[in-house]
Design an enzyme around this catalytic site. Structure first.
Site, PDB file in Angstrom:
ATOM      1  N   PRO A   9     -16.283 -32.642 -38.691  1.00 64.10           N
ATOM      2  CA  PRO A   9     -15.610 -33.363 -37.599  1.00 64.10           C
ATOM      3  C   PRO A   9     -14.860 -32.463 -36.630  1.00 64.10           C
ATOM      4  O   PRO A   9     -14.250 -31.470 -37.029  1.00 64.10           O
ATOM      5  CB  PRO A   9     -14.646 -34.297 -38.328  1.00 64.10           C
ATOM      6  CG  PRO A   9     -14.487 -33.735 -39.687  1.00 64.10           C
ATOM      7  CD  PRO A   9     -15.783 -33.059 -40.009  1.00 64.10           C
ATOM      8  N   ASN A  10     -14.936 -32.859 -35.378  1.00 70.52           N
ATOM      9  CA  ASN A  10     -14.232 -32.230 -34.253  1.00 70.52           C
ATOM     10  C   ASN A  10     -14.812 -30.889 -33.817  1.00 70.52           C
ATOM     11  O   ASN A  10     -14.376 -30.334 -32.807  1.00 70.52           O
ATOM     12  CB  ASN A  10     -12.720 -32.087 -34.550  1.00 70.52           C
ATOM     13  CG  ASN A  10     -12.075 -33.428 -34.793  1.00 70.52           C
ATOM     14  OD1 ASN A  10     -12.195 -34.328 -33.957  1.00 70.52           O
ATOM     15  ND2 ASN A  10     -11.421 -33.596 -35.930  1.00 70.52           N
ATOM     16  N   ARG A  17     -11.204 -27.371 -27.710  1.00 75.19           N
ATOM     17  CA  ARG A  17     -10.310 -27.760 -28.789  1.00 75.19           C
ATOM     18  C   ARG A  17      -9.475 -26.564 -29.256  1.00 75.19           C
ATOM     19  O   ARG A  17     -10.038 -25.586 -29.763  1.00 75.19           O
ATOM     20  CB  ARG A  17     -11.153 -28.285 -29.958  1.00 75.19           C
ATOM     21  CG  ARG A  17     -10.365 -28.613 -31.187  1.00 75.19           C
ATOM     22  CD  ARG A  17     -11.276 -28.824 -32.397  1.00 75.19           C
ATOM     23  NE  ARG A  17     -10.459 -29.122 -33.551  1.00 75.19           N
ATOM     24  CZ  ARG A  17     -10.830 -28.928 -34.810  1.00 75.19           C
ATOM     25  NH1 ARG A  17     -12.031 -28.467 -35.076  1.00 75.19           N
ATOM     26  NH2 ARG A  17     -10.008 -29.197 -35.795  1.00 75.19           N
ATOM     27  N   TYR A  22      -9.490 -21.674 -32.341  1.00 76.04           N
ATOM     28  CA  TYR A  22     -10.928 -21.757 -32.574  1.00 76.04           C
ATOM     29  C   TYR A  22     -11.785 -21.046 -31.514  1.00 76.04           C
ATOM     30  O   TYR A  22     -13.008 -21.087 -31.599  1.00 76.04           O
ATOM     31  CB  TYR A  22     -11.352 -23.236 -32.683  1.00 76.04           C
ATOM     32  CG  TYR A  22     -10.615 -23.983 -33.784  1.00 76.04           C
ATOM     33  CD1 TYR A  22     -10.661 -23.537 -35.104  1.00 76.04           C
ATOM     34  CD2 TYR A  22      -9.849 -25.112 -33.501  1.00 76.04           C
ATOM     35  CE1 TYR A  22      -9.990 -24.202 -36.116  1.00 76.04           C
ATOM     36  CE2 TYR A  22      -9.173 -25.797 -34.505  1.00 76.04           C
ATOM     37  CZ  TYR A  22      -9.242 -25.336 -35.806  1.00 76.04           C
ATOM     38  OH  TYR A  22      -8.567 -25.997 -36.797  1.00 76.04           O
ATOM     39  N   ASN A  73     -19.542 -25.464 -42.281  1.00 74.56           N
ATOM     40  CA  ASN A  73     -18.135 -25.544 -41.897  1.00 74.56           C
ATOM     41  C   ASN A  73     -17.755 -27.021 -42.009  1.00 74.56           C
ATOM     42  O   ASN A  73     -17.988 -27.796 -41.074  1.00 74.56           O
ATOM     43  CB  ASN A  73     -17.925 -25.044 -40.467  1.00 74.56           C
ATOM     44  CG  ASN A  73     -16.454 -25.041 -40.091  1.00 74.56           C
ATOM     45  OD1 ASN A  73     -15.628 -25.595 -40.822  1.00 74.56           O
ATOM     46  ND2 ASN A  73     -16.118 -24.421 -38.961  1.00 74.56           N
ATOM     47  N   ALA A  76     -12.238 -30.516 -41.275  1.00 77.92           N
ATOM     48  CA  ALA A  76     -11.143 -31.173 -41.995  1.00 77.92           C
ATOM     49  C   ALA A  76     -11.585 -31.720 -43.351  1.00 77.92           C
ATOM     50  O   ALA A  76     -10.768 -31.837 -44.277  1.00 77.92           O
ATOM     51  CB  ALA A  76     -10.559 -32.294 -41.135  1.00 77.92           C
ATOM     52  N   GLU A  97     -19.538 -21.549 -47.605  1.00 80.46           N
ATOM     53  CA  GLU A  97     -18.557 -22.265 -46.775  1.00 80.46           C
ATOM     54  C   GLU A  97     -17.964 -21.301 -45.753  1.00 80.46           C
ATOM     55  O   GLU A  97     -17.605 -20.166 -46.098  1.00 80.46           O
ATOM     56  CB  GLU A  97     -17.434 -22.824 -47.661  1.00 80.46           C
ATOM     57  CG  GLU A  97     -16.344 -23.527 -46.851  1.00 80.46           C
ATOM     58  CD  GLU A  97     -15.365 -24.270 -47.740  1.00 80.46           C
ATOM     59  OE1 GLU A  97     -15.810 -25.038 -48.610  1.00 80.46           O
ATOM     60  OE2 GLU A  97     -14.150 -24.053 -47.573  1.00 80.46           O
ATOM     61  N   HIS A  99     -15.329 -20.835 -42.136  1.00 76.77           N
ATOM     62  CA  HIS A  99     -14.306 -21.360 -41.219  1.00 76.77           C
ATOM     63  C   HIS A  99     -14.067 -20.351 -40.113  1.00 76.77           C
ATOM     64  O   HIS A  99     -14.064 -19.136 -40.357  1.00 76.77           O
ATOM     65  CB  HIS A  99     -12.988 -21.614 -41.961  1.00 76.77           C
ATOM     66  CG  HIS A  99     -13.151 -22.606 -43.063  1.00 76.77           C
ATOM     67  ND1 HIS A  99     -13.206 -23.962 -42.835  1.00 76.77           N
ATOM     68  CD2 HIS A  99     -13.315 -22.451 -44.395  1.00 76.77           C
ATOM     69  CE1 HIS A  99     -13.404 -24.586 -43.974  1.00 76.77           C
ATOM     70  NE2 HIS A  99     -13.477 -23.689 -44.947  1.00 76.77           N
ATOM     71  N   ARG A 106      -2.725 -20.693 -42.710  1.00 80.92           N
ATOM     72  CA  ARG A 106      -2.257 -21.820 -41.899  1.00 80.92           C
ATOM     73  C   ARG A 106      -1.395 -22.783 -42.735  1.00 80.92           C
ATOM     74  O   ARG A 106      -0.745 -22.358 -43.678  1.00 80.92           O
ATOM     75  CB  ARG A 106      -3.476 -22.491 -41.257  1.00 80.92           C
ATOM     76  CG  ARG A 106      -4.243 -21.512 -40.347  1.00 80.92           C
ATOM     77  CD  ARG A 106      -5.412 -22.171 -39.658  1.00 80.92           C
ATOM     78  NE  ARG A 106      -4.967 -23.279 -38.812  1.00 80.92           N
ATOM     79  CZ  ARG A 106      -5.793 -24.162 -38.259  1.00 80.92           C
ATOM     80  NH1 ARG A 106      -7.107 -24.071 -38.450  1.00 80.92           N
ATOM     81  NH2 ARG A 106      -5.317 -25.143 -37.507  1.00 80.92           N
TER      82      ARG A 106
HETATM   83  C1  DQA Z   1     -11.786 -25.217 -39.648  1.00 77.60           C
HETATM   84  C2  DQA Z   1     -10.450 -25.233 -40.396  1.00 77.60           C
HETATM   85  C3  DQA Z   1     -10.084 -26.629 -40.827  1.00 77.60           C
HETATM   86  O1  DQA Z   1      -8.834 -26.639 -41.491  1.00 77.60           O
HETATM   87  C4  DQA Z   1      -9.987 -27.544 -39.614  1.00 77.60           C
HETATM   88  O2  DQA Z   1      -9.724 -28.878 -40.028  1.00 77.60           O
HETATM   89  C5  DQA Z   1     -11.155 -27.479 -38.735  1.00 77.60           C
HETATM   90  C6  DQA Z   1     -11.797 -26.182 -38.484  1.00 77.60           C
HETATM   91  C7  DQA Z   1     -12.144 -23.809 -39.104  1.00 77.60           C
HETATM   92  O3  DQA Z   1     -13.311 -23.594 -38.792  1.00 77.60           O
HETATM   93  O4  DQA Z   1     -11.253 -22.965 -38.958  1.00 77.60           O
HETATM   94  O5  DQA Z   1     -11.564 -28.473 -38.134  1.00 77.60           O
HETATM   95  O6  DQA Z   1     -12.810 -25.584 -40.573  1.00 77.60           O
END
Ligand code: DQA
Length: 144
Positions: A9-10, A17, A22, A73, A76, A97, A99, A106
């Protein structure tokens, strides 16, 4: 070798964003970058993004037999999704995985990944290069 890049998501909003966390690249930019890196490795990379947990679960289930590995990735859902973790365990497709940000640097709630224990390993904090490193890690893993 076929690798599925799953994005949670997002991540469709990358580029605008929270660029301080990011970066400025869109998901389409990242997809182009990864596909050109994959070509160099003679690997096929497909991208999928969803804001919906169940759609990600379905995509993981459907990946069985179609993909050799997943680079994910979960965004959230990393911190909340038992369903995604269970789906990864159910299909047992080697998964890395990734990020963009370093989740361990964080907020406290981001330090826990429910999905990482279902993965080979985790790459976190290298921005767009986390995608490239994920590609390299999983390709090397498959080559043995
Ligand atoms: C994320 C880190 C997550 O905590 C966050 O909710 C994201 C992006 C990252 O790529 O740094 O949406 O996965």
């Amino acid at each position: 070798m076929k690798i599925l890049f799953l994005n949670g998501p997002n991540l469709n909003l990358l580029g605008t964003r929270e660029p301080d966390k990011y970066g400025n690249q869109t998901l389409a930019d990242i997809e182009n970058f990864v596909k050109s890196e994959a070509k160099k490795l003679n690997v096929e990379a497909d991208f999928y993004q969803s804001n919906i947990e169940g759609e990600l679960v379905t995509k993981i289930q459907q990946a069985k037999g179609l993909y050799d590995a997943i680079v994910m990735n979960p965004a959230a859902y990393t911190h909340t999704s038992v369903a995604i973790r269970d789906a990864l365990l159910a299909v047992s497709i080697p998964t890395v995985e990734i990020h963009l940000s370093n989740i361990h640097k964080r907020e406290e709630f981001r330090k826990t990944s429910l999905t990482a224990p279902a993965c080979i390993g985790q790459i976190t904090g290298f921005g767009v290069d986390s995608y490239k490193l994920g590609l390299i890690a999983v390709t090397d893993y498959l080559k043995g």
